[in-house]
Motif scaffolding. Structure first.
Motif, PDB file in Angstrom:
ATOM      1  N   GLY A   1      10.901  -4.228   5.784  1.00 36.62           N
ATOM      2  CA  GLY A   1       9.770  -3.599   6.114  1.00 36.62           C
ATOM      3  C   GLY A   1       8.524  -4.176   5.955  1.00 36.62           C
ATOM      4  O   GLY A   1       7.360  -3.908   5.894  1.00 36.62           O
ATOM      5  N   ALA A   2       8.663  -5.581   5.680  1.00 37.28           N
ATOM      6  CA  ALA A   2       7.543  -6.663   5.310  1.00 37.28           C
ATOM      7  C   ALA A   2       6.864  -6.955   6.685  1.00 37.28           C
ATOM      8  O   ALA A   2       7.356  -6.512   7.712  1.00 37.28           O
ATOM      9  CB  ALA A   2       8.000  -7.760   4.682  1.00 37.28           C
ATOM     10  N   SER A   3       5.499  -6.948   6.579  1.00 37.33           N
ATOM     11  CA  SER A   3       4.621  -7.405   7.548  1.00 37.33           C
ATOM     12  C   SER A   3       3.351  -8.189   7.291  1.00 37.33           C
ATOM     13  O   SER A   3       3.099  -8.218   6.001  1.00 37.33           O
ATOM     14  CB  SER A   3       4.218  -6.068   8.337  1.00 37.33           C
ATOM     15  OG  SER A   3       2.987  -6.362   9.423  1.00 37.33           O
ATOM     16  N   VAL A   4       3.095  -9.112   8.050  1.00 40.83           N
ATOM     17  CA  VAL A   4       2.192  -9.819   7.987  1.00 40.83           C
ATOM     18  C   VAL A   4       0.827  -9.439   8.234  1.00 40.83           C
ATOM     19  O   VAL A   4      -0.435  -9.849   8.013  1.00 40.83           O
ATOM     20  CB  VAL A   4       2.166 -11.447   8.549  1.00 40.83           C
ATOM     21  CG1 VAL A   4       3.218 -12.137   8.197  1.00 40.83           C
ATOM     22  CG2 VAL A   4       2.237 -11.160  10.193  1.00 40.83           C
ATOM     23  N   VAL A   5       0.758  -8.135   8.911  1.00 43.23           N
ATOM     24  CA  VAL A   5      -0.503  -7.447   9.060  1.00 43.23           C
ATOM     25  C   VAL A   5      -0.596  -6.059   8.289  1.00 43.23           C
ATOM     26  O   VAL A   5       0.690  -5.771   7.770  1.00 43.23           O
ATOM     27  CB  VAL A   5      -0.499  -6.885  10.512  1.00 43.23           C
ATOM     28  CG1 VAL A   5      -0.525  -8.276  11.275  1.00 43.23           C
ATOM     29  CG2 VAL A   5       0.583  -6.136  11.052  1.00 43.23           C
ATOM     30  N   GLY A   6      -1.615  -5.458   7.938  1.00 44.15           N
ATOM     31  CA  GLY A   6      -1.762  -4.376   7.476  1.00 44.15           C
ATOM     32  C   GLY A   6      -2.261  -4.566   5.845  1.00 44.15           C
ATOM     33  O   GLY A   6      -1.750  -5.339   5.405  1.00 44.15           O
ATOM     34  N   ASP A   7      -2.956  -3.758   5.389  1.00 42.78           N
ATOM     35  CA  ASP A   7      -3.246  -3.666   4.079  1.00 42.78           C
ATOM     36  C   ASP A   7      -2.478  -3.125   3.047  1.00 42.78           C
ATOM     37  O   ASP A   7      -1.945  -2.204   3.124  1.00 42.78           O
ATOM     38  CB  ASP A   7      -4.642  -2.987   3.982  1.00 42.78           C
ATOM     39  CG  ASP A   7      -5.401  -2.963   2.618  1.00 42.78           C
ATOM     40  OD1 ASP A   7      -5.020  -3.546   1.705  1.00 42.78           O
ATOM     41  OD2 ASP A   7      -6.368  -2.246   2.184  1.00 42.78           O
ATOM     42  N   PRO A   8      -1.990  -3.993   1.951  1.00 43.29           N
ATOM     43  CA  PRO A   8      -1.032  -3.606   0.979  1.00 43.29           C
ATOM     44  C   PRO A   8      -1.534  -2.201   0.377  1.00 43.29           C
ATOM     45  O   PRO A   8      -0.879  -1.482  -0.248  1.00 43.29           O
ATOM     46  CB  PRO A   8      -1.091  -4.894   0.182  1.00 43.29           C
ATOM     47  CG  PRO A   8      -1.329  -5.920   0.961  1.00 43.29           C
ATOM     48  CD  PRO A   8      -2.439  -5.249   1.717  1.00 43.29           C
TER      49      PRO A   8
END
Length: 270
Positions: free
Chosen positions: A174-181
């Motif tokens: 579910g990890a992504s380098v985009v998107g605000d945590p």
């Protein structure tokens, strides 16, 4: 929320807290989320990271709990951004390290502190090796469930489920380098596109993904929070994510025999 905030409370019912730490890595290192569970004045840290995060993370932790009340440090797998700071936790706290039995014995290779005399006591007594089927670990009056996620992407991979907050800390799945945590996924179509390349390369196979999806669909989950990028909050986004994984070809499904050749490319030396 303010993206410059280094920590925020994911869940708090007055007796039980889940805190997320973000944006602690400075420079070129990959950003990762770290997590803290507190119950009955006991704490557990999930995936604390490496040397780049140790000092800023402990500074943030002290806003919520004294370090001497950290009972466990959990490592989902062996990547450098997961638990290479482990020797510092053993030296500066009394916490036990919880990790897969498959790679727990490799941990001393991370730092010479094990053999330099800086480590007090027998570190092996503070190592909890998880069996393949996982287990529940008590934290205060609660527990954290270590659930199997093997080959997603490590051979000895675990995820951590908090039954009080109903949060699944899913590691690299579910990890992504985009998107605000700090901001849940809203545009699922765009977010799934951004995750595709990483998941196709790092996850083992669709067969393993389907085992995982079947397990998760039987669990009472309100949030899936990965180690990188934005969380999935609510049943609709979670189901969309699970449906996407169910049909995703990845890893050995996609590998081609032509890759397995002695390389013809030669390094150009000046």
């Amino acid at each position: 929320m303010d993206n410059k905030t280094s920590s925020y409370i994911l869940f708090d019912n007055g007796e039980h807290k889940c805190i997320v730490f973000t944006s602690l890595v400075k420079g070129e290192g990959i950003q990762a989320n770290q997590f803290l569970i507190i119950n009955d004045r006991e704490g557990a840290v999930i995936d604390p990271g490496g040397d780049l995060t140790y000092s800023p993370l402990t500074f943030e932790l002290l806003k919520y709990i004294p370090l001497n009340r950290i009972r466990y440090v959990f490592g989902s797998h062996q990547d450098p951004d997961i638990i290479t700071s482990m020797p510092r936790w053993l030296m500066h706290t009394q916490a036990s390290i919880v990790a897969s039995k498959l790679w727990a014995r490799f941990l001393p290779h991370l730092n010479s502190a094990f053999t330099s005399g800086k480590m007090t006591g027998n570190w092996e007594d503070r190592l909890i090796e998880l069996p393949d089927e996982g287990m529940s670990v008590p934290i205060g009056q609660s527990e954290l469930c270590c659930i199997p996620a093997h080959f997603l992407h490590s051979v000895g991979n675990f995820q951590f489920y908090d039954p009080i907050s109903k949060v699944l800390f899913s590691g690299d799945l579910g990890a992504s380098v985009v998107g605000d945590p700090q901001t849940p996924v809203t545009d699922m179509e765009a977010h799934l596109r951004s995750m595709r390349g990483f998941h196709q390369r790092y996850m083992c196979s669709n067969r393993i993904l389907r085992y995982w999806v079947e397990m998760v669909r039987e669990m009472d989950i309100d949030m899936i929070v990965p180690q990188h990028g934005a969380p999935f909050v609510g049943r609709e986004p979670i189901e969309q994510f699970l449906d996407w994984l169910w049909h995703l070809e990845c890893g050995v499904d996609l590998i081609e025999p032509r890759i397995y050749r002695c390389p013809k490319t030669r390094l150009a030396v000046a």
